[in-house]
Design an enzyme around this catalytic site. Structure first.
Site, mmCIF file in Angstrom:
data_model
loop_
_atom_site.group_PDB
_atom_site.id
_atom_site.type_symbol
_atom_site.label_atom_id
_atom_site.label_comp_id
_atom_site.label_asym_id
_atom_site.label_seq_id
_atom_site.Cartn_x
_atom_site.Cartn_y
_atom_site.Cartn_z
ATOM 1 N N ARG A 36 52.116 41.107 65.344
ATOM 2 C CA ARG A 36 52.185 41.715 64.008
ATOM 3 C C ARG A 36 53.527 41.465 63.347
ATOM 4 O O ARG A 36 53.668 41.513 62.131
ATOM 5 C CB ARG A 36 51.880 43.223 64.083
ATOM 6 C CG ARG A 36 51.986 43.927 62.715
ATOM 7 C CD ARG A 36 51.405 45.343 62.704
ATOM 8 N NE ARG A 36 51.642 46.071 63.924
ATOM 9 C CZ ARG A 36 52.831 46.585 64.270
ATOM 10 N NH1 ARG A 36 53.878 46.444 63.499
ATOM 11 N NH2 ARG A 36 52.956 47.225 65.415
ATOM 12 N N TYR B 18 44.251 39.654 37.109
ATOM 13 C CA TYR B 18 43.172 39.782 38.088
ATOM 14 C C TYR B 18 42.765 41.255 38.197
ATOM 15 O O TYR B 18 43.604 42.125 38.376
ATOM 16 C CB TYR B 18 43.646 39.243 39.440
ATOM 17 C CG TYR B 18 42.612 39.362 40.521
ATOM 18 C CD1 TYR B 18 41.404 38.682 40.434
ATOM 19 C CD2 TYR B 18 42.839 40.147 41.638
ATOM 20 C CE1 TYR B 18 40.450 38.798 41.429
ATOM 21 C CE2 TYR B 18 41.888 40.266 42.642
ATOM 22 C CZ TYR B 18 40.698 39.594 42.525
ATOM 23 O OH TYR B 18 39.763 39.717 43.516
ATOM 24 N N ASP C 140 51.778 35.635 39.587
ATOM 25 C CA ASP C 140 50.597 35.292 40.376
ATOM 26 C C ASP C 140 50.247 33.855 39.987
ATOM 27 O O ASP C 140 49.792 33.588 38.878
ATOM 28 C CB ASP C 140 49.453 36.269 40.051
ATOM 29 C CG ASP C 140 48.215 36.019 40.903
ATOM 30 O OD1 ASP C 140 48.011 34.862 41.342
ATOM 31 O OD2 ASP C 140 47.436 36.972 41.111
ATOM 32 N N LYS D 245 41.964 30.772 47.409
ATOM 33 C CA LYS D 245 41.472 29.919 46.332
ATOM 34 C C LYS D 245 41.894 28.462 46.572
ATOM 35 O O LYS D 245 41.471 27.874 47.529
ATOM 36 C CB LYS D 245 41.940 30.466 44.992
ATOM 37 C CG LYS D 245 41.756 32.001 44.838
ATOM 38 C CD LYS D 245 40.302 32.464 44.784
ATOM 39 C CE LYS D 245 40.144 33.977 44.959
ATOM 40 N NZ LYS D 245 40.882 34.794 43.999
HETATM 41 C C1 LIG Z 1 41.300 36.179 43.947
HETATM 42 C C2 LIG Z 1 42.561 36.511 43.266
HETATM 43 C C3 LIG Z 1 43.428 37.482 43.796
HETATM 44 C C4 LIG Z 1 43.085 38.299 45.034
HETATM 45 O O1 LIG Z 1 43.145 37.534 46.200
HETATM 46 P P1 LIG Z 1 42.233 37.836 47.490
HETATM 47 O O2 LIG Z 1 42.570 36.687 48.398
HETATM 48 O O3 LIG Z 1 40.809 37.850 47.040
HETATM 49 O O4 LIG Z 1 42.659 39.146 48.042
HETATM 50 C C5 LIG Z 1 44.618 37.712 43.135
HETATM 51 N N1 LIG Z 1 44.944 37.037 42.013
HETATM 52 C C6 LIG Z 1 44.132 36.116 41.482
HETATM 53 C C7 LIG Z 1 44.547 35.416 40.228
HETATM 54 C C8 LIG Z 1 42.916 35.815 42.080
HETATM 55 O O5 LIG Z 1 42.110 34.897 41.526
#
Ligand SMILES: *Cc1c(COP(=O)(O)O)cnc(C)c1O
Length: 410
Positions: free
Chosen positions: A64, A127, A202, A227
């Site tokens: 961890r 998001y 982000d 993604k």
């Molecule tokens: C999908 C997404 C997230 C969240 O990520 P997870 O891996 O699903 O927890 C955050 N920001 C954006 C822009 C996203 O497309």
């Protein structure tokens, strides 16, 4: 196991200075070159490391706290995102990235940097789950939230300054999910730093090949690695990257204490995916650009949002601060929400699904989620353009638009 000293022969070779990020995606985070050794980082499955006495700095103790299962991916992502494309061996030129169990776990660790009661300025079309997290924490009195139109630079600057009570954090997402608004990142970073706010971007939609927020002045980058970085719709994973040693230490400490750690196999898959990031992003962006141009004149389309289109409100900004326009398109077909649902029903090659950034093309009507922002149009369909042959994608989409248009017109 301990982290080798900077001059140790056990360190992986750094990619040559000045190589392109496309090359870094392939060559960063490799194991040391030992005759007969593995070319790829091995999959390390252990919770526990042999250790005794006072731990040395960087010594592995427990899964961890830190594990070699994370480090090659963290090094490679840091090399891609950090301002100097630091390519020397890990923990030498500055902090590596920090991998988490999901994008949301990474976002949660970064939001925890906000002091108690501090104010966070966030795009109203960030998001949706980021907004849910911030709202929940606001309801518990941990912080305050101001949601803004991130494309309106004056409004964002005013919100950051506050009325004599400046924001503690400016959260940016650019382009936004799903509205594809583009923030003026350098201008907003300057305004936020003027008042001492931490700037977070982000960067999930853009990827480090298309936009490098740290080079634009931001303090922390977050990714849903799920993604584009992993890229094959087979893992859920997140990460943060920062140039700042103090912020890095606080983010790592949050991961250790709260425990939202990534599984070894997920990280191994993400690094495998990262190796082809450049090819995937280049093909997906080229496909998206071509489809957006064709959609813009399609008889069954009311509106197309894509920063790569010259008529898009975010185009000039995106061209100035990005090396491409991404592969997400916002589409409003004729027929309103029913037309949008009919479109999603009518595709055959495109996959009706949430998420994005995989090799396969997907689409969904975003307002099918009750948590999606009410200012997102009911009929907005978000397309995540993949790497298939663009003519096949077009034939399927064009046919589905035609079929949906006929259904909703009659
Ligand atoms: C999908 C997404 C997230 C969240 O990520 P997870 O891996 O699903 O927890 C955050 N920001 C954006 C822009 C996203 O497309």
């Amino acid at each position: 196991m301990t982290t080798p000293a900077p001059d140790s022969p056990d360190l992986p070779p750094a990619p040559p200075a000045g190589v392109s990020p496309r090359t870094l995606a392939v060559s960063a985070g490799r194991p040391a070159r030992v005759p007969g050794g593995s070319l790829n980082p091995p999959l390390v499955l252990t919770s526990t490391f042999v250790s005794q006495g006072a731990p040395a700095p960087g010594e592995h103790l427990y899964g961890r706290i830190g594990t070699p299962a994370w480090e090659p991916f963290e090094d490679a992502l840091a090399a891609l995102e950090r301002t100097d494309h630091a390519t020397t061996a890990r923990r030498v030129d500055g902090p590596p990235a920090t991998v988490f169990a999901s994008g949301m776990a990474a976002i949660d660790a970064v939001v925890a940097l906000v002091p108690l009661g501090g104010r966070v300025v966030v795009p109203r079309h960030a998001y949706q789950v980021t907004l849910v997290l911030l709202r929940e924490q606001a309801e518990r009195g941990l912080l305050r939230v101001d949601a803004v139109d991130v494309a309106d630079t004056d409004a964002v600057v005013a919100a950051v300054r506050g009325q004599g009570e400046p924001a503690a954090m400016l959260w940016l997402e650019s382009p936004t999910n799903p509205m594809l608004e583009v923030a003026d990142v350098p201008a907003l970073v300057a305004a936020a730093h003027d008042v001492g706010a931490i700037v977070v971007v982000d960067n999930t939609f853009a990827t480090p090949l298309t936009q490098r927020p740290l080079a634009l002045g931001a303090d922390v980058v977050v990714h849903s690695v799920t993604k584009y970085l992993a890229g094959h719709s087979d893992v859920v994973l997140g990460a943060t990257v920062t140039d700042d040693d103090d912020l890095h230490a606080r983010i790592v400490a949050h991961r250790t204490t709260h425990g939202a750690i990534a599984g070894p196999f997920e990280v191994w898959l993400a690094l495998r995916g990262l190796r082809t990031l450049a090819l995937r992003v280049e093909r997906a962006q080229a496909n998206a650009g071509e489809l957006a141009r064709r959609l813009a004149t399609h008889a069954d389309v009311v509106e197309v949002r894509y920063p790569g289109l010259p008529q898009d409100p975010g185009h000039a900004r995106a061209a100035a601060q990005m090396d491409g326009f991404g592969a997400i398109i916002g589409l409003q077909p004729v027929g309103g929400p029913a037309g949008a649902d009919a479109l999603v029903d009518a595709v055959s090659l495109w996959v009706p699904a949430t998420s994005l950034g995989g090799v396969e093309s997907t689409l969904e009507r975003r307002r099918r989620f009750s948590t999606e922002s009410p200012t997102v149009p009911e009929d907005l369909v978000r397309l995540s353009v993949g790497i298939e042959d663009v003519e096949d994608l077009w034939r399927d989409l064009d046919a589905a638009l035609g079929a949906a248009g006929r259904t909703t017109r009659t």
